[in-house]
Design an enzyme around this catalytic site. Structure first.
Site, PDB file in Angstrom:
ATOM      1  N   ASP A   1       0.862  -1.182   0.000  1.00 56.55           N
ATOM      2  CA  ASP A   1       0.000   0.000   0.000  1.00 56.55           C
ATOM      3  C   ASP A   1       0.900   1.235   0.000  1.00 56.55           C
ATOM      4  O   ASP A   1       2.123   1.142   0.131  1.00 56.55           O
ATOM      5  CB  ASP A   1      -0.982  -0.014   1.178  1.00 56.55           C
ATOM      6  CG  ASP A   1      -2.201   0.876   0.887  1.00 56.55           C
ATOM      7  OD1 ASP A   1      -2.148   1.682  -0.065  1.00 56.55           O
ATOM      8  OD2 ASP A   1      -3.208   0.785   1.613  1.00 56.55           O
TER       9      ASP A   1
HETATM   10  C1  BGC Z   1      -5.045   3.194   0.129  1.00 55.93           C
HETATM   11  C2  BGC Z   1      -5.278   2.145  -0.926  1.00 55.93           C
HETATM   12  C3  BGC Z   1      -5.156   2.748  -2.304  1.00 55.93           C
HETATM   13  C4  BGC Z   1      -3.792   3.385  -2.421  1.00 55.93           C
HETATM   14  C5  BGC Z   1      -3.528   3.960  -3.792  1.00 55.93           C
HETATM   15  C6  BGC Z   1      -3.798   4.009  -0.120  1.00 55.93           C
HETATM   16  O1  BGC Z   1      -3.729   5.112   0.715  1.00 55.93           O
HETATM   17  O2  BGC Z   1      -4.976   2.575   1.392  1.00 55.93           O
HETATM   18  O3  BGC Z   1      -6.531   1.551  -0.759  1.00 55.93           O
HETATM   19  O4  BGC Z   1      -5.372   1.763  -3.273  1.00 55.93           O
HETATM   20  O5  BGC Z   1      -3.697   4.433  -1.467  1.00 55.93           O
HETATM   21  O6  BGC Z   1      -4.270   5.062  -4.047  1.00 55.93           O
END
Ligand code: BGC
Length: 741
Positions: free
Chosen positions: A263
């Site tokens: 993530d």
């Molecule tokens: C979130 C994810 C997301 C990623 C990319 C993160 O902050 O937890 O769910 O896919 O950002 O945008």
């Protein structure tokens, strides 16, 4: 490209290039209009480092991405194409209901069609991968990301997650209009302590395996090409360093052989967790755990070379990860066609086309959950009603998309409630006068939200708005209140200590009720809220979630009765925030309570009955159904898996209009060597019946549905007494006994 050719390319890459393939950076580095889904200020990358980057997130648009692709490929020593990834969560530009609302449809076919539509729009805009489905089990409504999940039941989440994967990917991600899906957030992110985002997760391995993992597994088995790690710790180890979770569980047990992506900055954040002294060390932990792509931090790029030189990281790990990334690029067909489906003609053709809007409207109607309907307050009786007052902050706003819909432009594309109702009344020649009043601000004070916008509040204006709304309510036959939490109060980083509707909106409801008690309340929300007072003051209560582009049209068709609301709750609604986490399939306790406050030394509270205001699965349409007894064709199910039972029930539409019902089947293992949940959803079917019509609905029950992890962590079913329940919601007592032998 053939596998041999891909191998040749791979063998020709320098270590630098291989590590570059493992880095994902934000599109904002290439395009100043691109969105950001996290902080950017810490991310200082050199041009040289950018030259070998393997993938880019959060930027879209056919022409834009073609240009970025060209520029990047020209700089890449081996001209390897980028993968463009984006959070397409509930639609690309045609926005459909948020995932928690899709959960409420109990409709995998709809989830698949919606995902397929989103893929068609996203692919036309040049995107290759969507960071969806999010199948985290959510049981604590204080957590803002409830909105992004399909709810509190692992089985339902698995069925819908798998459907979404099929919708995004089709049978081949290379095909036109398809995206690769990324299952997230592995694992247990929804278990954040006290609902605080990014917090520690404390789960027993039993609960993890029996309740949290099945939905990820079902989505992975449906063929998802990527998995994303979660921010949280599990067994005290952040997921991105959790070798046991990633290598033993994800790779070996679930046989996932796709790309594992971290993530956003989750690898670097392991320094904050104090399990790594510096970013290089964090990178070492992540690559050992098997994380292939590092999103938005530079632990791999800046640390791995050195760690390999020092003999602390085996270069084979980099090879393994880089190979997986190349395989994904090849599966997407990017070596032959680096733009994939990016096409401005297709963007114009598909984005917000009639077909997509129609589907978005259908999904919204199927997701609305009617929880109370005293005196048949809904649908609005067009004969006896002369005037309705539509009141609340949701009347005019276009902000009903949820917080993960970046490319969409709600102001231009969303049909607000007022627009929808006005259009409906006009086009259907409805003889009812409609007046509209916002009545309240969303918040009780000026509130700066994570989108950077400060939502206004002004006490004098608030008082004025209430008065204006009350005036309208006084002269109306019926009031449609449109209240709830703001769309920006849901999604990532929006945990709430109180899951309430703002004081201003409640005050508005009370004041309106003083002059007109014929109130239908529509609740807009991305999570369960405290609705006890709303329920008391309203004849009808309908959860409309955050319905998307067609909000106003969908609401109009339902309140005026062309359609009935078809959804059922995908999460339980408590009376009070203090009851969270709150879910139907709790474990049996040694001191069960009887649902009153008159008992002591029992499980529960002294100031709140230990029941939910509305339970999982609850909801109704505009007719009534009667359930017959549950019948079983056999009462002995064998543990060796050699037979199945059929449980059936006859249901009858006893109301006076055609309607549909989601028939839910729950199983309960009455005695076990470990304590089991009171019951667990194991099947559901939708039936649509005319007045007076009956249908017999059957469910096959097999031994595997009763398996759980025993004390030795063996996945078993145990002989003994069991019960099947078939009914209207998770509280159903309509059951029949059988035995596992
Ligand atoms: C979130 C994810 C997301 C990623 C990319 C993160 O902050 O937890 O769910 O896919 O950002 O945008």
């Amino acid at each position: 490209m053939t596998n041999e050719k891909l191998r040749e390319l791979f063998n020709d890459l320098s270590l630098d290039e291989k590590i570059g393939q493992l880095l994902q950076v934000a599109g904002a580095l290439y395009d100043e209009d691109a969105l950001t889904t996290g902080a950017m200020d810490y991310f200082k990358i050199t041009n040289e480092e950018l030259d070998t980057v393997g993938s880019i997130l959060s930027v879209s648009g056919a022409e834009k991405l073609k240009k970025i692709q060209d520029e990047c490929m020209a700089k890449q020593p081996h001209h390897i194409p980028q993968i463009f990834m984006l959070d397409i969560i509930n639609g690309f530009e045609t926005i459909y209901p948020v995932p928690i609302a899709q959960g409420a449809t109990f409709d995998p076919d709809m989830a698949e069609r919606l995902a397929s539509m989103a893929a068609r729009e996203g692919a036309a805009a040049g995107v290759h991968v969507t960071f969806s489905p999010m199948v985290d089990l959510v049981r604590d409504a204080r957590w803002g990301r409830c909105m992004e999940s399909t709810g509190e039941d692992s089985y339902l989440n698995g069925v819908l997650g798998a459907a979404m994967v099929r919708g995004y990917q089709g049978s081949d991600i290379k095909e036109k209009g398809k995206l690769a899906a990324c299952v997230k957030h592995f694992a247990g992110y929804g278990g954040a302590e006290a609902g605080r985002d990014y917090d520690n997760v404390e789960l027993s391995e039993h609960t993890l395996r029996d309740e949290f993992l099945p939905a990820y597994e079902a989505s992975i088995k449906a063929g998802a090409k990527l998995v994303m790690t979660s921010f949280n710790t599990l067994n005290r180890v952040p997921s991105s360093a959790n070798k046991w979770l990633m290598r033993n569980v994800l790779r070996d047990e679930m046989e996932f052989d796709g790309v594992l992506i971290s993530d956003y900055a989750a690898i670097k954040e392991m320094v904050n967790h104090n399990i790594a002294r510096n970013e290089a060390e964090a990178g070492g932990l992540a690559i050992k755990a098997g994380v292939d792509i590092e999103m938005m931090s530079l632990c791999y790029s800046r640390g791995l070379q050195e760690l390999i030189k020092e003999g602390k990281v085996d270069p084979k790990l980099v090879d393994e990860s880089c190979w997986r990334v190349l395989v994904l690029k090849n599966e997407l067909g990017l070596f032959e066609n680096p733009y994939k489906d990016a096409s401005s003609e297709d963007e114009a053709k598909y984005i917000l086309c009639d077909e997509h809007r129609k589907l978005a409207k259908e999904a919204a109607i199927k997701s609305f959950v009617l929880l109370k309907n005293e005196d048949n307050a809904l649908p609005i009786d067009q004969k006896s009603t002369k005037k309705i007052a539509v009141i609340g902050p949701y009347v005019e706003t276009h902000d009903v998309y949820g917080s993960w819909t970046f490319p969409s432009k709600p102001e231009e594309t969303c049909v607000s409630l007022r627009q929808g109702i006005e259009k409906y009344v006009d086009s259907h020649k409805v003889n009812i006068t409609c007046s509209f009043a916002e009545g309240s601000f969303f918040y009780d004070r000026p509130s700066k939200m994570k989108n950077g916008v400060t939502y206004p509040y002004n006490e004098a204006k608030q008082a004025e708005m209430i008065e204006a709304a009350v005036k309208e309510a006084k002269t109306a036959d019926k009031v449609v209140m449109c209240i709830g939490e703001h769309a920006q109060q849901t999604g990532e980083a929006t945990s709430r200590a109180e899951i309430t509707i703002s004081k201003g909106q409640l005050e508005l409801l009370r004041r309106v009720h003083e002059v007109n008690d014929n109130i239908v309340t529509l609740v807009f929300t991305g999570r369960p809220l405290e609705l006890e007072e709303v329920t008391k003051l309203s004849k009808a209560v309908m959860i409309t979630w955050l319905p998307g582009t067609e909000a106003g049209n969908a609401v109009s068709e339902v309140i005026f009765g062309d359609r009935e609301p078809e959804g059922r709750l995908s999460m339980s609604f408590p009376y009070k925030t203090g009851q969270e986490p709150c879910y139907y399939n709790r474990f049996r306790t040694g001191r069960p309570n009887n649902g009153t406050l008159e008992q002591f030394y029992v499980n529960g509270y002294i100031d709140q009955i230990d029941r939910m205001l509305y339970v999982f699965g609850d909801g109704k349409g505009y007719t009534e159904f009667e359930y017959g007894e549950v019948l079983l064709d056999n009462t002995k199910l064998k543990t060796d898996g050699s037979n199945t039972l059929t449980a059936s029930v006859t249901i009858k539409n006893v109301g006076n209009r055609k309607g549909s019902e989601i028939v839910q089947m729950y199983l309960s293992d009455l005695y076990g060597s470990v304590v089991r949940p009171v019951k667990s959803l194991r099947g559901f079917k939708k039936v649509t019946l005319n007045p007076g019509e009956c249908e017999t609905v059957s469910f096959a029950i097999d031994e595997s549905m009763l398996r759980f992890h025993d004390i030795n962590m063996e996945y078993v079913s145990e002989p003994g007494e069991c019960k099947v329940y078939i009914g209207h919601n998770s509280d159903t007592e309509n059951g029949a006994d059988f035995e596992l032998i």
